[in-house]
Design a protein around this motif. Structure first.
Motif, PDB file in Angstrom:
ATOM      1  N   LYS A 295      -6.073 -59.500  92.425  1.00  0.00           N
ATOM      2  CA  LYS A 295      -6.362 -58.375  91.531  1.00  0.00           C
ATOM      3  C   LYS A 295      -5.876 -58.659  90.115  1.00  0.00           C
ATOM      4  N   PHE A 296      -4.669 -59.241  90.015  1.00  0.00           N
ATOM      5  CA  PHE A 296      -4.148 -59.571  88.692  1.00  0.00           C
ATOM      6  C   PHE A 296      -4.982 -60.663  88.028  1.00  0.00           C
ATOM      7  N   LEU A 297      -5.383 -61.661  88.809  1.00  0.00           N
ATOM      8  CA  LEU A 297      -6.159 -62.773  88.251  1.00  0.00           C
ATOM      9  C   LEU A 297      -7.534 -62.320  87.762  1.00  0.00           C
ATOM     10  N   SER A 298      -8.078 -61.309  88.383  1.00  0.00           N
ATOM     11  CA  SER A 298      -9.440 -60.869  88.043  1.00  0.00           C
ATOM     12  C   SER A 298      -9.475 -59.751  87.013  1.00  0.00           C
ATOM     13  N   GLU A 299      -8.297 -59.156  86.716  1.00  0.00           N
ATOM     14  CA  GLU A 299      -8.306 -58.005  85.811  1.00  0.00           C
ATOM     15  C   GLU A 299      -7.415 -58.175  84.583  1.00  0.00           C
ATOM     16  N   ALA A 300      -6.266 -58.856  84.737  1.00  0.00           N
ATOM     17  CA  ALA A 300      -5.293 -58.917  83.641  1.00  0.00           C
ATOM     18  C   ALA A 300      -5.669 -59.973  82.610  1.00  0.00           C
ATOM     19  N   ASP A 301      -5.375 -59.672  81.333  1.00  0.00           N
ATOM     20  CA  ASP A 301      -5.549 -60.604  80.210  1.00  0.00           C
ATOM     21  C   ASP A 301      -6.920 -61.278  80.222  1.00  0.00           C
ATOM     22  N   GLU A 302      -6.963 -62.596  80.541  1.00  0.00           N
ATOM     23  CA  GLU A 302      -8.228 -63.320  80.579  1.00  0.00           C
ATOM     24  C   GLU A 302      -8.690 -63.411  82.028  1.00  0.00           C
ATOM     25  N   PRO A 303      -9.573 -62.512  82.481  1.00  0.00           N
ATOM     26  CA  PRO A 303      -9.968 -62.449  83.898  1.00  0.00           C
ATOM     27  C   PRO A 303     -10.649 -63.740  84.363  1.00  0.00           C
ATOM     28  N   MET A 304     -10.371 -64.138  85.609  1.00  0.00           N
ATOM     29  CA  MET A 304     -11.025 -65.295  86.213  1.00  0.00           C
ATOM     30  C   MET A 304     -12.290 -64.844  86.933  1.00  0.00           C
ATOM     31  N   ASN A 305     -13.290 -65.711  86.951  1.00  0.00           N
ATOM     32  CA  ASN A 305     -14.500 -65.413  87.724  1.00  0.00           C
ATOM     33  C   ASN A 305     -14.271 -65.783  89.182  1.00  0.00           C
ATOM     34  N   LEU A 306     -15.262 -65.525  90.035  1.00  0.00           N
ATOM     35  CA  LEU A 306     -15.106 -65.747  91.472  1.00  0.00           C
ATOM     36  C   LEU A 306     -14.851 -67.209  91.804  1.00  0.00           C
ATOM     37  N   GLN A 307     -15.509 -68.113  91.088  1.00  0.00           N
ATOM     38  CA  GLN A 307     -15.320 -69.536  91.349  1.00  0.00           C
ATOM     39  C   GLN A 307     -13.889 -69.968  91.021  1.00  0.00           C
ATOM     40  N   GLU A 308     -13.383 -69.486  89.882  1.00  0.00           N
ATOM     41  CA  GLU A 308     -12.013 -69.822  89.490  1.00  0.00           C
ATOM     42  C   GLU A 308     -10.994 -69.231  90.464  1.00  0.00           C
ATOM     43  N   GLN A 309     -11.267 -68.035  90.943  1.00  0.00           N
ATOM     44  CA  GLN A 309     -10.368 -67.426  91.916  1.00  0.00           C
ATOM     45  C   GLN A 309     -10.344 -68.222  93.219  1.00  0.00           C
TER      46      GLN A 309
END
Length: 596
Positions: free
Chosen positions: A555-569
């Motif tokens: 959730k933090f990776l996809s919403e905070a600051d510079e969000p990551m896309n699904l591939q990056e996650q």
């Protein structure tokens, strides 16, 4: 004793002489000169010349014969030293005269002559001072108090105006170069603006000064770190402020009035991973036609922004070896230099335009404790005054800009004679410099548009350029992983590097140019330690356990600051070797990321 008197007794404990008119404060010590055998021994009272020191920071020299003086003023002795008994909160040079003012936390003002550094006078006020600033014309100066009041005081030390528009301590006072505007900010993050209205005093037919309070506004959500007036190229006065909330605010002085209050033109977020620590307006140097705002940051960098659209222009390393952020910037009049003080114990000079070159800066240890205030004097000899606040001392430094010019000239000659490969050699180890060169040449070899010969010497690589799109990749290969915003800033800085002089967009850069870019952008402190990562996990976890489930982390990776896309996650999940229902602690996270 504490009553401020010195008394002498004989061996029968009988009072034989007393000095009760010193008016210098409670006595703390008495020191006698080496006694000399002379005819004065026949006098009724004789002791060698002596010096008393008091709790008010005063040293007084006295002679035995002064006891017989009839005039109390003649019995006071000679004041040979006057120190400070309270914390010094601010210093200010007179803008048009050879005078230096300082004020302590209890409102006592001291005036010195800058020619021979004699104490001209001292004045006691009831102001619990926090800051002080001279009006550009030098007829008045402003003092901000700890309870929020603002006092305008004349050069004769008479209070002209007193404003009580808040109850929180005033942090900064700034005047516009024309003297028409004044701005203050306080610890509650309010910015107040005042306008001067010059009127004719009918009684004396002399020009008087009336300040009008236009209003105040809470323009920031966190502590304000800088507020500065600037003079644009078109002659208009502008006002900006920066804050720990990472925003830059420009105020609309054309609309600001009693009726409309303080008006804002725009509020722009300029930082993400750090916060502004000070700001100033970049002076227009030779061939320079772009108004820029200079912002120093908490991670020891200096950034420049276009004053019109607030677009990022340039980043350079801070001019400090102490790696402390700059908290005060003062450009020297008619000069390419700026004085600065840090959040620590140092002050210094840096040459403009800013380029991060260590040969164009100088830093000095100023006080044992944090530097409280600095000011520069530009009449005749250039002086820089600093105060340490709690150390109750003022130091005056003579600024020698020629020393910086000389060390820069020596460095240029060393580069030209191949004694060193770059002026930034002091900031890079030989191993790192070699690694940068190898990676740079490797990128050239991989570029289909470049023809790299096998017998090509290293020197010929200096004139070979790589495309700007390769810069982020070279940074990552060197172990520096910039954020998406940093990548955008890097590309913008390189592209616009020559735009203000040639009007052209830059698309390639040499090895020398890349080294300069890398030195300025690389972080001045190590990457996050395990302790810092653990603290971050504790902050993010709901129960302060430093354990995070993948769902929480995702959730933090996809919403905070510079969000990551699904591939990056998905890549992050593979690196951490964690399933959707698993948990991870800070130690495992740190180990997995470092090994990747």
């Amino acid at each position: 004793g504490d009553d401020g008197a010195v008394r002498f007794y004989d061996f029968s404990i009988r009072l034989v002489a007393w000095f009760e008119d010193l008016d210098a404060g409670p006595i703390r010590s008495v020191n006698f000169n080496v006694p000399a055998i002379s005819a004065t021994l026949d006098c009724d009272f004789y002791v060698p010349d002596f010096v008393v020191s008091t709790g008010y920071g005063v040293a007084v020299s006295l002679k035995a014969e002064q006891f017989n003086e009839s005039d109390p003023m003649d019995r006071r002795g000679l004041t040979i030293l006057r120190g400070m008994i309270h914390d010094i909160v601010a210093v200010a040079f007179h803008p048009q005269d050879d005078k230096l003012l300082c004020i302590d936390s209890e409102g006592e003002i001291f005036v010195w002559n800058t020619e021979d550094w004699d104490l001209l006078a001292s004045y006691k006020t009831q102001i619990q001072a926090k800051c002080m600033e001279y009006h550009p014309e030098g007829e008045n100066f402003a003092v901000g108090a700890s309870h929020g009041s603002l006092h305008i005081i004349s050069k004769e030390m008479k209070e002209r105006v007193n404003f009580n528009n808040g109850d929180s301590p005033i942090k900064f006072i700034r005047f516009s170069t024309t003297g028409e505007w004044m701005a203050t900010c306080d610890t509650l993050n309010y910015v107040a603006i005042y306008n001067r209205k010059v009127a004719q005093d009918r009684a004396s037919n002399t020009e008087g000064m009336n300040w009008i309070f236009c209003g105040r506004i809470m323009s920031h959500s966190k502590s304000i770190t800088g507020v500065e007036f600037g003079l644009r190229e078109n002659g208009n006065i502008a006002l900006v402020s920066v804050s720990e909330d990472c925003h830059l605010v420009e105020y609309d002085l054309d609309r600001t009035s009693i009726e409309e209050g303080v008006c804002i033109i725009e509020r722009v977020k300029i930082e993400e991973n750090c916060f502004p620590s000070a700001c100033m307006w970049h002076p227009l140097l030779n061939g320079d036609y772009e108004d820029r705002i200079v912002v120093s940051t908490s991670n020891d960098k200096i950034k420049q922004y276009n004053a019109d659209d607030k677009c990022f222009r340039k980043l350079t390393r801070g001019p400090t070896k102490s790696r402390m952020p700059i908290i005060s910037f003062l450009p020297l009049a008619s000069s390419h230099y700026a004085a600065f003080s840090t959040a620590g114990t140092t002050i210094g000079l840096v040459k403009m335009p800013f380029d991060g070159n260590p040969k164009r800066e100088i830093e000095a240890f100023a006080h044992p404790l944090k530097v409280q205030s600095i000011d520069v004097h530009n009449i005749g000899c250039s002086f820089l005054a600093s105060t340490g606040g709690l150390d109750r001392s003022i130091k005056v430094w003579k600024m020698n800009t020629q020393q910086i010019d000389d060390q820069e000239e020596v460095a240029v000659k060393q580069v030209e004679s191949k004694e060193c490969c770059t002026m930034y050699s002091d900031l890079l180890s030989e191993t790192l410099l070699k690694k940068i060169t190898e990676i740079f040449i490797f990128v050239l070899a991989q570029d289909e548009k470049e023809c790299c010969k096998e017998d090509e010497k290293l020197d010929t690589g200096l004139s070979t350029k790589v495309h700007v799109k390769e810069i982020p990749n070279i940074f990552r290969a060197l172990g520096f992983f910039p954020s998406e915003k940093e990548v955008k800033d890097i590309m913008s800085q390189v592209s616009m590097q020559d735009f203000t002089t040639t009007g052209e967009i830059k698309v390639e850069l040499t090895l020398d140019e890349f080294i300069v870019l890398y030195v300025n952008y690389k972080r001045s402190r190590p990457e996050s330690s395990l302790e810092e990562i653990t603290e971050a996990f504790q902050t993010l976890s709901n129960d302060n356990s430093a354990l995070l489930s993948w769902r929480e982390l995702d959730k933090f990776l996809s919403e905070a600051d510079e969000p990551m896309n699904l591939q990056e996650q998905k890549i992050c999940q593979d690196i951490l070797s964690i399933n959707k229902d698993g948990v991870i602690n800070s130690k495992s996270f740190s180990k997995a990321v470092l090994q990747s």
